[in-house]
Structure formats: C-alpha cells, structure tokens
Design a protein around this motif. Structure first.
Motif, PDB file in Angstrom:
ATOM      1  N   UNK A 213       0.846  -1.195   0.000  1.00 20.80           N
ATOM      2  CA  UNK A 213       0.000   0.000   0.000  1.00 20.80           C
ATOM      3  C   UNK A 213       0.880   1.243   0.000  1.00 20.80           C
ATOM      4  N   UNK A 214       0.362   2.290  -0.630  1.00 20.30           N
ATOM      5  CA  UNK A 214       1.035   3.593  -0.573  1.00 20.30           C
ATOM      6  C   UNK A 214       0.003   4.605  -0.142  1.00 20.30           C
ATOM      7  N   UNK A 223       3.767  16.951  -1.192  1.00 14.68           N
ATOM      8  CA  UNK A 223       3.211  15.593  -1.176  1.00 14.68           C
ATOM      9  C   UNK A 223       4.068  14.732  -0.268  1.00 14.68           C
ATOM     10  N   UNK A 224       3.438  14.184   0.750  1.00 17.99           N
ATOM     11  CA  UNK A 224       4.152  13.246   1.618  1.00 17.99           C
ATOM     12  C   UNK A 224       3.722  11.843   1.223  1.00 17.99           C
ATOM     13  N   UNK A 225       4.659  10.911   1.243  1.00 16.16           N
ATOM     14  CA  UNK A 225       4.313   9.559   0.805  1.00 16.16           C
ATOM     15  C   UNK A 225       4.835   8.527   1.781  1.00 16.16           C
ATOM     16  N   UNK A 226       4.042   7.511   2.047  1.00 12.46           N
ATOM     17  CA  UNK A 226       4.463   6.410   2.925  1.00 12.46           C
ATOM     18  C   UNK A 226       4.081   5.097   2.272  1.00 12.46           C
ATOM     19  N   UNK A 227       5.040   4.196   2.169  1.00 14.93           N
ATOM     20  CA  UNK A 227       4.708   2.858   1.659  1.00 14.93           C
ATOM     21  C   UNK A 227       4.598   1.919   2.851  1.00 14.93           C
ATOM     22  N   UNK A 228       3.650   1.034   2.819  1.00 15.29           N
ATOM     23  CA  UNK A 228       3.531   0.053   3.902  1.00 15.29           C
ATOM     24  C   UNK A 228       2.881  -1.225   3.377  1.00 15.29           C
ATOM     25  N   UNK A 229       3.023  -2.268   4.170  1.00 12.34           N
ATOM     26  CA  UNK A 229       2.566  -3.594   3.744  1.00 12.34           C
ATOM     27  C   UNK A 229       1.254  -3.932   4.455  1.00 12.34           C
ATOM     28  N   UNK A 230       0.266  -4.420   3.713  1.00  9.60           N
ATOM     29  CA  UNK A 230      -0.974  -4.869   4.374  1.00  9.60           C
ATOM     30  C   UNK A 230      -0.896  -6.378   4.532  1.00  9.60           C
ATOM     31  N   UNK A 237      -0.448   3.395   8.927  1.00  9.77           N
ATOM     32  CA  UNK A 237       0.757   4.202   8.784  1.00  9.77           C
ATOM     33  C   UNK A 237       0.466   5.574   9.368  1.00  9.77           C
ATOM     34  N   UNK A 238       1.536   6.326   9.609  1.00  4.36           N
ATOM     35  CA  UNK A 238       1.299   7.624  10.245  1.00  4.36           C
ATOM     36  C   UNK A 238       2.158   8.702   9.576  1.00  4.36           C
ATOM     37  N   UNK A 239       1.540   9.848   9.345  1.00  2.00           N
ATOM     38  CA  UNK A 239       2.277  11.015   8.843  1.00  2.00           C
ATOM     39  C   UNK A 239       2.489  11.973  10.001  1.00  2.00           C
ATOM     40  N   UNK A 257      -5.925  12.923   0.835  1.00  2.00           N
ATOM     41  CA  UNK A 257      -5.245  11.661   1.136  1.00  2.00           C
ATOM     42  C   UNK A 257      -5.615  10.652   0.059  1.00  2.00           C
ATOM     43  N   UNK A 258      -4.591  10.033  -0.527  1.00  2.00           N
ATOM     44  CA  UNK A 258      -4.886   8.983  -1.490  1.00  2.00           C
ATOM     45  C   UNK A 258      -4.215   7.690  -1.052  1.00  2.00           C
ATOM     46  N   UNK A 259      -4.996   6.627  -1.080  1.00  2.85           N
ATOM     47  CA  UNK A 259      -4.427   5.317  -0.742  1.00  2.85           C
ATOM     48  C   UNK A 259      -4.423   4.494  -2.019  1.00  2.85           C
ATOM     49  N   UNK A 260      -3.300   3.870  -2.277  1.00  2.00           N
ATOM     50  CA  UNK A 260      -3.210   3.030  -3.479  1.00  2.00           C
ATOM     51  C   UNK A 260      -2.713   1.650  -3.074  1.00  2.00           C
ATOM     52  N   UNK A 261      -3.385   0.626  -3.559  1.00  5.13           N
ATOM     53  CA  UNK A 261      -2.910  -0.738  -3.331  1.00  5.13           C
ATOM     54  C   UNK A 261      -2.280  -1.245  -4.616  1.00  5.13           C
TER      55      UNK A 261
END
Ligand code: GCB
Length: 593
Positions: A213-214, A223-230, A237-239, A257-261
């Motif tokens: 997930x991003x 633009x802040x971006x965080x990648x994480x695993x589901x 995740x936390x900003x 906020x946009x979430x992309x899988x």
C-alpha cells in the motif's frame, strides 16, 4: 461503509431519477412476486419522500415498492458490484433480477449489498426495493405509542414519539458501484495536534489479503508519501507534520489523502479522502478545537423541505450553508437522525462543527424489559453504522447518542416535584451507548440531549451536557423575564452538580412570520427575537456554556395536532422556504462578531 467513488479503478452508476412506484397496503407484493416487475405502477422521484409527491400518500406509512431497470457496464464483470442505498426509511428489502440480495432496518444510514452474482451483463437488470415505514413502539425511533408522546403530554397524527413528520421512502440516492476484487474495505483516519502545533495523520486500512500500500498526503504544495505492507487484513501508517495547516471553522483547510494498493507494479485499488487535521478535546469546562476554546453558535436543524420531504435536496443544502455564512454561524446538531453524507462533506468544506446524532429520539422505558432491550439493540446498531459512516469527517466533533429520552415520572419531573429514585437500568441503557461510542471512536466526546427534567445520572455519563430548554415558551408563557430567571437558576444548578461544559442545544419559540406585536406576545416575531436574545445573554454571562443552538434553523413539518398550527413547527428562525424572520437578523448581529 466507504462513500462510492469514481476513479480509474472504481465506478459509480447513480440511479437517481424517476422510478416505478406502487403502494402495497395489504402487503401482498412479496407473495405475488412484485420483485419481478410492478403492474399498474406510477412514476416517483428518487431521492424524495413519497408523502408529498401524491394526494393519496401523505399519511401513508405502510409497504410500498420501487422498481427500476438499468444496464450495468460489461466491464464490471471482472469486478465486484454493489448496490448502495443512502437511506430508506424505515425498512428496506432489495431484489436484483428477482433474487433477494439483502435487507436493512433503520432510516438515515446507508447500506450496501454485493450483487455481483445477481447481475445480467447482456440485458437490463431489474432492481426492486420494498420499503415500509410502519410506526411501532419497539422501533427506534418509536411510534404508535398508546396515549400520545412525551408521557401523554402531546398526541399527534401520525402517532410518533417525536415532533417531526415521519417521512417515508428512498430518501437518498441509490447507486450501483464497482470495486476491484482486491479492494480497500475500509479506511480510518485519526488526526492529532500537539501543543507546539505539530500534527499527525494516522491512516488505518482494512483489506483482506497481502498487498503493498502507498498513502499520499497532498497539501500546502507538498506531497508526503508512505509505503507500507498490508497483512492479515489490516495495516496502518502515520504522517507527522511539523507545521500542518490546521482545519477549523475559520480556515477549513483539507488535505487530500490517497491510498493506493498495488502488486507487482500494478494498481489494484485506489481511494481518496479529504482530511482535515484537527483535534477535539473536552478539558475542564471547555471544549477545545486544536487546543483553543471554541464556542458553538448555530441551530438544531432538520432535513425537511416542501414536496422533497426528507429527500436529499442539494440546492437547499447549499442554500443553508450560505445562510450559515450570512449569519456567522459555525455549528449544528443533526437533530434527530444522521443527515446525508453530502451534508457532512459540505460541512468539512465550509468549516461547520457537527454534533452528529443517532436516530434515537423519544426513547422511553414504560413497556417492559423485553421491548427496552429491543430498542437498545437498534440504538447500538445505529450508533455503530453512524460512526462507521462519519468517522473520517473533520466537521464531526461529537457523537450524540440520543435526543430527549423520556425518563419515568416525566410529568413530575417537568413540574419540578419530588420523584421516586431513578430506575438504574435506565442509566445502564445510556451507559451502554456512551461506552460503545467511546470504544468505536475514542477520539470524539459523547453526549445526549436532555429534555426538561432529565435525570442528572444520565448527564453524568456524558463529556458535554446538552440541555433543551423552553422556559418562556412551554412554561412561563408570555413571561420572558421569568423564563430567563428559571434558565439561569437551572443552568447554575446543573453546572454545580456536574461541573461539565454545557450547551443549550434547543431553545426557541413558535413564530408566525409576519405576525408582529408590541409589547411582544407569543407567536410574534418580536417575542421570538427577545426570547432568543434573553437566552444568549444568559449564556454570555456563564463561561461553562460552550454553545447555543437555537431551535430551529427553519420551520419544519410535523404530524398534525393542536400544538402544531398548519402541521408545522414554527420555531424556525427562517421560514420553511428560508426567508428570515426578525430573529435571524438579531443572530446575524450577535454572531458576525
Ligand atoms: C424538543 C424536541 C424537538 C421539538 C422541540 C419543540 O425538545 O427535541 O424535537 O421539535 O422540543 O419545538 O417542541
């Protein structure tokens, strides 16, 4: 219960328009398979209440059927397809191509069913919805009470336990939507603000499967971006932002906020949300927004307009927000049920602070443990559905678990007489709801709005105390000064007992627009103006009062009864078609500062 969204991987097909409609007073439709098509039907507008669209439906609350045929794009065949109803009042059962796909009880909250296996791809699909709004004592809100409502104080027709018309039908849009097979199921966003002004945005994701997930947070040119695993169905995740632009009524700034899988470089799903970074906290006798005390000034409202009834009415929604601006108002309570999702989106954009109320109005305790337990179960369901729906809106700052529950011995309480000790199981009823609210969402305060004479034990459960008061109207008629003194004495007494911040969540006087009198007399515009002014003055002199919500924003439809001239509650500061009464100008002067 994510709001359906159109983007490159999700699709929405809105079915608002003219539907086939047929009353079923003998409730034979199911046995006669009306879900396969309606004979001798007429056209009805969806969304909209059915009551004012025809002559023969005004007081009809029994079974009625809606039907519509629609093609569904073939491209959805490889996706998951859902039907979603924004609100059906009260009970709905849904068929697609003759196959029952689900049912839902309770108005004002959305429900969705997976219809992937029921759809046709090369011919139209027949959607049929059976809606029924019978008034029953065991429903929430209750109806058909023996001996009228308010413990027999009032009788009205239709016989509700509350003071607004029990509009029926498909009140909000019906939509079909598709999601990818491997979709985001739910998103929870929780924001916090630290003392120095730094903030966090915590994003929790629900999704069955193991994917990448991003999360992207876009705002203030960055633009802040965080990648994480589901994994195993959930992830978060936390900003952290050093100097976020905070959301507030003065500056309702929204980040995107946009979430992309994704999987192997391919986008599986995407969902976007507006995020307002803000904190809400009750401290001592204050309500703090972003660490600063805030005063709530506005109304109790209703979703109500001629002919539309309680149906979603976007021009009226926009107009009401423009009137809030004109007045300098900053907050309202969704009296006495959850309002549309579009209303919550509008409030996010416009910086309106919402006290979000469940449909638990007119709860009573006189018909035995079994019925009380049935109502409690529904209150829990509604609260759960409401929090799921509205948890991500920055505008929502508080949950209200009930309006004016009716304590035993209401008449004695009203008269300020001695009452027998309160049955503790009534307090347990609200403790269950307040605890559930805190469990579902620890980030927001909880309250309930109390009728005159409400037990202090019920207020003790709440973070903020909401009192609905009508001294100078239902009592001390025609005597504004005396009413004001009663109000002062009661507020001081309650604060002395509870020590919590308080909001006068209803106060007002029925007023016939255009009726004037000097000296002010009940029902005149002058009386309403002076009544409201007196209450605002009382609040100004008390630092524990953190909000004043005038009852009501606009005149609204009720059942018929001797208390309600022309079937309307006339306590609006605006007429039903939003023309200002004198009180509106007074509020504008007070609130524009
Ligand atoms: C109340 C109720 C509200 C009524 C209002 C009134 O306390 O909460 O639903 O409409 O009084 O005008 O009597």
């Amino acid at each position: 219960m994510l709001y359906p969204q159109q983007n490159d991987v999700r699709n929405v097909l809105e079915l608002s328009g003219l539907w086939q409609f047929k009353l079923d007073p003998s409730d034979v439709g199911e046995a006669e398979a009306w879900f396969n098509g309606l004979q001798d039907s007429r056209l009805i507008a969806v969304p909209g209440s059915w009551n004012e669209q025809f002559e023969d439906t005004r007081d009809y609350l029994g079974v009625a059927w809606y039907a519509l045929e629609t093609f569904v794009p073939k491209s959805w065949q490889s996706e998951r397809s859902f039907i979603r109803v924004g609100s059906a009042n009260y009970h709905a059962r849904v068929w697609v191509n003759g196959q029952v796909v689900g049912e839902h009880a309770g108005g004002h909250l959305p429900f969705a069913f997976d219809i992937s296996s029921a759809l046709n791809w090369d011919k139209p699909n027949l959607i049929a919805i059976r809606v029924e709004n019978n008034l029953e004592p065991t429903r929430v809100p209750p109806g058909d009470l023996k001996g009228g409502f308010l413990g027999g104080f009032m009788t009205n027709y239709p016989n509700t336990s509350y003071d607004f018309f029990p509009y029926a039908g498909l009140h909000r849009p019906v939509k079909l939507f598709s999601t990818p097979k491997n979709a985001i199921e739910d998103i929870t966003v929780i924001t916090s603000v630290e003392a120095g002004g730094a903030g966090t945005v915590q994003v929790q994701l629900r999704q069955t499967g193991k994917v990448q997930a991003v999360a992207r947070l876009v705002g203030e040119g960055e633009t802040l971006e965080q990648a994480f695993q589901v994994e195993s169905g959930a992830a978060s995740t936390i900003f952290r932002l050093d100097k976020p632009r905070l959301w507030s009524p003065k500056d309702p700034y929204l980040y995107a906020l946009e979430i992309e899988l994704g999987e192997d470089g391919k986008t599986l799903d995407r969902y976007s949300l507006d995020v307002g970074i803000r904190s809400v906290e009750v401290r001592g006798k204050e309500l703090l927004l972003n660490g600063e005390p805030i005063f709530l000034k506005d109304f109790g409202k209703h979703e109500d307009f001629p002919i539309h009834g309680r149906g979603l009415n976007l021009p009226v929604l926009v107009r009401d927000h423009s009137l809030f601006k004109w007045l300098g108002a900053n907050s309202y309570r969704t009296a006495h049920y959850p309002y549309s999702e579009e209303a919550m989106q509008m409030a996010d954009r416009e910086g309106i602070l919402i006290i979000d109320e469940t449909p638990a109005v007119g709860i009573f305790f006189e018909d035995g443990a079994e019925n009380i337990a049935l109502r409690l179960k529904q209150c829990e369901q509604h609260l759960q559905e409401l929090v799921e729906r509205d948890k991500n809106h920055p505008s929502v700052i508080m949950w209200s678990v009930a309006n004016e529950p009716l304590p035993p011995d209401l008449r004695l309480r009203f008269a300020g007489a001695e009452v027998p000790p309160l049955d503790p199981s009534t307090t347990d009823f609200f403790r269950t709801l307040v605890d559930l609210s805190r469990k579902l969402d620890p980030s927001r305060p909880v309250t309930l709005a109390g009728i005159h004479g409400s037990p202090v034990e019920w207020f003790e459960l709440c973070d903020v105390v909401l009192v609905n008061r009508y001294f100078g109207w239902y009592s001390q008629q025609g005597r504004l000064d005396e009413g004001k003194r009663m109000l002062e004495a009661e507020l001081d007494d309650l604060f002395g007992k509870l020590g919590k911040p308080m909001i006068v969540s209803e106060f007002g006087a029925d007023t016939l627009a255009g009726f004037h009198s000097n000296p002010p007399e009940m029902f005149s515009e002058e009386y309403q103006r002076d009544f409201i002014k007196g209450y605002l003055d009382v609040a100004d002199a008390r630092d524990f009062i953190i909000g004043m919500h005038v009852w009501n924003f606009a005149d609204f439809k009720t059942g018929q009864g001797i208390m309600r001239v022309a079937g309307l509650n006339h306590k609006g500061v605006f007429t039903r078609d939003r023309k200002p009464k004198m009180a509106a100008h007074l509020l504008r002067e007070r609130w524009q500062d």
